[in-house]
Design an enzyme around this catalytic site. Structure first.
Site, PDB file in Angstrom:
ATOM      1  N   GLY A  21       0.550  -0.902   6.690  1.00  0.00           N
ATOM      2  CA  GLY A  21      -0.511   0.081   6.848  1.00  0.00           C
ATOM      3  C   GLY A  21      -1.826  -0.591   7.218  1.00  0.00           C
ATOM      4  O   GLY A  21      -1.877  -1.800   7.472  1.00  0.00           O
ATOM      5  N   GLY A  50       0.819  -1.208   0.000  1.00  0.00           N
ATOM      6  CA  GLY A  50       0.000   0.000   0.000  1.00  0.00           C
ATOM      7  C   GLY A  50       0.848   1.250   0.000  1.00  0.00           C
ATOM      8  O   GLY A  50       2.086   1.193   0.030  1.00  0.00           O
ATOM      9  N   GLY A  58      -5.965  -2.796  -0.467  1.00  0.00           N
ATOM     10  CA  GLY A  58      -5.104  -3.024  -1.638  1.00  0.00           C
ATOM     11  C   GLY A  58      -5.133  -4.468  -2.118  1.00  0.00           C
ATOM     12  O   GLY A  58      -4.420  -4.829  -3.059  1.00  0.00           O
ATOM     13  N   THR A  64       1.233   3.677   2.215  1.00  0.00           N
ATOM     14  CA  THR A  64       1.978   4.037   3.423  1.00  0.00           C
ATOM     15  C   THR A  64       3.172   3.093   3.596  1.00  0.00           C
ATOM     16  O   THR A  64       4.305   3.542   3.847  1.00  0.00           O
ATOM     17  CB  THR A  64       1.063   3.980   4.664  1.00  0.00           C
ATOM     18  OG1 THR A  64      -0.169   4.637   4.364  1.00  0.00           O
ATOM     19  CG2 THR A  64       1.719   4.658   5.868  1.00  0.00           C
ATOM     20  N   GLU A 108      -0.673 -10.394   3.983  1.00  0.00           N
ATOM     21  CA  GLU A 108      -0.418  -9.446   5.082  1.00  0.00           C
ATOM     22  C   GLU A 108      -0.733 -10.094   6.423  1.00  0.00           C
ATOM     23  O   GLU A 108      -0.006  -9.922   7.403  1.00  0.00           O
ATOM     24  CB  GLU A 108      -1.270  -8.189   4.895  1.00  0.00           C
ATOM     25  CG  GLU A 108      -0.815  -7.347   3.717  1.00  0.00           C
ATOM     26  CD  GLU A 108      -1.723  -6.174   3.428  1.00  0.00           C
ATOM     27  OE1 GLU A 108      -1.227  -5.168   2.903  1.00  0.00           O
ATOM     28  OE2 GLU A 108      -2.926  -6.252   3.709  1.00  0.00           O
ATOM     29  N   LYS A 163      -8.058  -4.376   7.082  1.00  0.00           N
ATOM     30  CA  LYS A 163      -7.016  -4.295   6.076  1.00  0.00           C
ATOM     31  C   LYS A 163      -7.505  -4.962   4.783  1.00  0.00           C
ATOM     32  O   LYS A 163      -8.519  -5.624   4.778  1.00  0.00           O
ATOM     33  CB  LYS A 163      -5.736  -4.995   6.561  1.00  0.00           C
ATOM     34  CG  LYS A 163      -4.955  -4.132   7.550  1.00  0.00           C
ATOM     35  CD  LYS A 163      -3.616  -4.751   7.948  1.00  0.00           C
ATOM     36  CE  LYS A 163      -2.718  -5.117   6.817  1.00  0.00           C
ATOM     37  NZ  LYS A 163      -2.421  -4.013   5.869  1.00  0.00           N
TER      38      LYS A 163
HETATM   39  C1  5RP Z   1      -3.411  -3.574   1.436  1.00  0.00           C
HETATM   40  C2  5RP Z   1      -3.639  -3.026   2.784  1.00  0.00           C
HETATM   41  C3  5RP Z   1      -3.090  -1.685   3.070  1.00  0.00           C
HETATM   42  O1  5RP Z   1      -2.259  -1.750   4.178  1.00  0.00           O
HETATM   43  C4  5RP Z   1      -4.233  -0.768   3.352  1.00  0.00           C
HETATM   44  O2  5RP Z   1      -5.156  -0.822   2.266  1.00  0.00           O
HETATM   45  C5  5RP Z   1      -3.765   0.679   3.565  1.00  0.00           C
HETATM   46  O3  5RP Z   1      -3.199   1.135   2.383  1.00  0.00           O
HETATM   47  P1  5RP Z   1      -2.708   2.620   2.212  1.00  0.00           P
HETATM   48  O4  5RP Z   1      -1.535   2.799   3.102  1.00  0.00           O
HETATM   49  O5  5RP Z   1      -2.406   2.742   0.744  1.00  0.00           O
HETATM   50  O6  5RP Z   1      -3.876   3.518   2.611  1.00  0.00           O
HETATM   51  O7  5RP Z   1      -4.225  -3.616   3.634  1.00  0.00           O
HETATM   52  O8  5RP Z   1      -4.044  -4.802   1.264  1.00  0.00           O
END
Ligand code: 5RP
Length: 232
Positions: free
Chosen positions: A87, A33, A102, A35, A108, A99
């Site tokens: 993230g 993601g 993404g 972050t 994860e 979560k």
């Molecule tokens: C991906 C995730 C990411 O950690 C979550 O969507 C946060 O993403 P971002 O930092 O782009 O907001 O779980 O599967």
């Protein structure tokens, strides 16, 4: 927070997590993601500066970034993961998470479960009183996608099959994704158990009892640790 400030906050918290928690000669889990990207970038700088590190990637995209930044990769299961950094889409006061925005939720969660320590990096806008405003991703084997969609609708959610480019989204594991709107999630552990009870569900985006620490980047440029409370 405006978009620029939000991006700066993501960068600050991603870099801070690596500087604070990554030690030489360790294996780290690197999240997915926008972050987590900044944590990967900082870890790459450390490798270039000569730190010996290995990483387990939580998605194909993160693996690609690790290669681009020169971070040696380890296969999941081959090495102890000392710390994982990732993230989140939502963080509740008890540090339970949503979560998978993404689409990388399965890997994860695998990495967060296996890691000795799981550091969550977010900006202020991800911190919520209750989970549920963000649609909960649920990974499902393709054969069961329609069946599980109906079963989750019967639990009271509005469910959409995630799409990309006009076709059903396919995860790194070859599965489909359902984005489920339950409204406020008052009992995340019960909901997670109910979802895992449906044949065909691989995993949900609820991460419960996995978080070791939450770093929050605030709009004033500071980074704070989120105090854990039992919730409302
Ligand atoms: C991906 C995730 C990411 O950690 C979550 O969507 C946060 O993403 P971002 O930092 O782009 O907001 O779980 O599967």
């Amino acid at each position: 927070m405006g978009d620029d400030l939000e991006e700066r906050a993501k960068r600050a918290v991603g870099r801070k997590a690596v500087e604070e928690f990554v030690r030489p000669a360790t294996c780290i889990g690197l999240g997915s993601g926008t972050t987590a990207f900044y944590a990967i970038e900082r870890a790459g700088e450390l490798v270039r500066e000569g730190m010996e590190l290995r990483a387990v990637a939580t998605s194909g995209e993160t693996a690609r970034l690790c290669r681009e930044y020169g971070i040696p990769l380890a296969e999941f299961g081959d090495a102890e993961i000392d710390v994982a950094i990732d993230g989140a889409d939502e963080v509740a006061p008890d540090w339970s998470l949503v979560k998978g925005g993404g689409g990388a939720l399965f890997r994860e969660k695998a990495v967060a479960l296996a890691a000795r320590c799981f550091i969550v990096i977010v900006t202020e806008r991800k911190v919520v009183e209750w989970l549920g405003a963000f649609p909960l991703p649920v990974e499902v084997v393709p054969f069961s996608l329609r069946y599980v969609k109906r079963e989750i609708e019967a639990l009271g959610a509005a469910v959409r099959v995630r799409e990309r480019g006009g076709a059903a989204y396919v995860t790194d594991n070859g599965n489909g994704l359902l984005d489920c709107r339950f409204g406020t999630i008052h009992a995340p552990a019960d909901l997670d158990a109910a979802l895992h009870g449906l044949h065909g569900v691989v995993t949900s985006g609820l991460f419960i009892g996995l978080t070791s620490k939450v770093l929050v980047a605030k709009s004033d440029g500071t980074i704070a640790e989120l105090a854990r409370s039992a919730g409302l």
